[in-house]
Design an enzyme around this catalytic site. Structure first.
Site, short mmCIF file in Angstrom:
data_model
loop_
_atom_site.label_atom_id
_atom_site.label_comp_id
_atom_site.label_asym_id
_atom_site.label_seq_id
_atom_site.Cartn_x
_atom_site.Cartn_y
_atom_site.Cartn_z
N THR A 45 -41.70 -31.60 -8.92
CA THR A 45 -42.65 -30.89 -8.06
C THR A 45 -42.47 -29.37 -8.10
O THR A 45 -43.39 -28.63 -7.77
CB THR A 45 -42.52 -31.34 -6.59
OG1 THR A 45 -41.21 -31.03 -6.12
CG2 THR A 45 -42.82 -32.81 -6.42
N ASP A 46 -41.26 -28.92 -8.50
CA ASP A 46 -40.96 -27.48 -8.34
C ASP A 46 -41.89 -26.57 -9.13
O ASP A 46 -42.28 -25.51 -8.63
CB ASP A 46 -39.50 -27.20 -8.70
CG ASP A 46 -38.54 -27.70 -7.63
OD1 ASP A 46 -39.00 -27.99 -6.50
OD2 ASP A 46 -37.33 -27.80 -7.91
N THR A 86 -37.99 -35.39 -9.77
CA THR A 86 -37.47 -36.27 -8.73
C THR A 86 -38.09 -37.66 -8.82
O THR A 86 -37.46 -38.66 -8.49
CB THR A 86 -37.75 -35.64 -7.34
OG1 THR A 86 -37.05 -34.41 -7.28
CG2 THR A 86 -37.31 -36.53 -6.21
N SER A 141 -37.71 -29.99 -13.08
CA SER A 141 -38.78 -29.06 -13.46
C SER A 141 -38.50 -27.63 -13.04
O SER A 141 -39.21 -26.70 -13.46
CB SER A 141 -40.14 -29.52 -12.94
OG SER A 141 -40.34 -29.13 -11.61
#
Ligand code: ASP
Length: 315
Positions: A95-96, A16, A62
């Protein structure tokens, strides 16, 4: 703040932080990884004039992270960290799966200088994007004299790659370090440190990871009301070489799953129990319990077991 001279290499992998949407008020309908690492650096005026080098390794959301990209990232990071003129490396990421990439690097990469991962919860086109500040803070931590190891900087906090976990699905301040708390905070470009930089021996498998295509298959199954032995049996039948159970509470496992787990262990497939709770891990190990993943989250335990299997030490 005093800062270390030298080059900071920024490696982009997507996420993101590099995402763009058609409208500034669209925080969800964006394409991850649209921007190159150089674009992210150029968007932060305070980084202008700093000795920075940018390269784009991947443009992944990710949630699609894979082992081949981990291997390539580890190799590029090791290459840059070994260059005499390079002070530190910063990696931009989604971030995932940030928690997983950070843990993998923490266990397999020698980082006598800092390797700082950063990310963002809002796309680069958002009215108040968090990526530029996070990147600025990450570079500040990378240049902090003495900083070393795999670190993660987000929302003004510095986490160890060993402890990071994603706690929230969409808030800006989405990460924590579990009960340990963050290593440090970044306050207006200055670091206030609470604990030492992370120091941990690398996993034995780090010396010879080999081709990522050959890394052992370890899967995760969640324990829950109504859990079925067949879920775990099916993973083993599909080729899982190890299983992590995301257990309830302090690593308890539904008796149906436990029955299947004992069968898998008897067949030579290691099974560990972690906790599906966001904090706390698993403490204590009753004599008759399945092996415990201890403080590791289920996704960290999956990596640890994969490395154990590679090293031939999994139990
Ligand atoms: N799905 C995105 C990713 O992990 C989410 C983010 O970066 O915040 O790449």
């Amino acid at each position: 703040m005093q800062s270390t001279a030298g080059k900071v290499v920024v490696i982009g992998t997507g996420g993101t932080i590099a995402g763009t949407a058609a409208r500034a008020d669209d925080l969800l309908g964006y394409s991850s990884g649209a921007l190159a690492a150089g674009d992210l650096v150029a968007a932060v005026p305070a980084l202008a004039g700093q000795d920075l080098e940018a390269e784009t390794l991947a443009r992944l959301d990710s949630s699609d992270m894979d082992h081949a990209t981990w291997a390539a990232l580890r190799e590029r990071a090791a290459f840059h960290l070994a260059r005499g003129e390079v002070a530190a490396v910063v990696v931009t990421h989604g971030t995932d799966t940030l928690e997983e990439t950070a843990y993998f690097l923490h266990r397999t990469l020698t980082a006598p200088k800092a390797l700082v991962l950063t990310a963002a919860m809002r796309p680069a086109t958002a009215l108040s994007a968090d990526g530029p500040q996070n990147l600025l803070d990450a570079v500040a931590v990378a240049r902090e004299p003495g900083s070393r190891g795999v670190l993660v900087v987000l929302a003004g906090r510095v986490h160890s790659g060993a402890e990071l976990r994603k706690l929230h699905g969409w808030r800006i301040d989405a990460f924590g370090s579990g009960d340990a708390g963050p290593l440090a905070v970044v306050e207006d470009g200055r670091l206030r440190r609470f604990r030492d930089w992370p120091e941990a021996p690398l996993h034995a498998a780090a010396a010879s990871l080999g081709d990522a295509a050959g890394w052992p298959v370890v899967d995760i199954v969640t324990s829950h009301a109504g859990a079925r032995a067949r879920s775990l049996d099916a993973l083993v039948a599909a080729g899982a070489q190890g299983i992590v159970i995301a257990g309830t509470g302090n690593g308890s496992v539904h008796r149906e799953l436990e029955r299947a787990a004992r069968g898998a262990i008897a067949a030579g497939v290691p099974v560990w129990r972690a906790s599906r709770c966001l904090l706390g891990g698993v403490v204590g190990a009753p004599a008759d319990a399945l092996p415990s993943a201890g403080a590791l989250t289920p996704v960290q335990a999956r990596i640890e077991m994969m490395l154990d299997l590679l090293a031939g030490t999994a139990a």
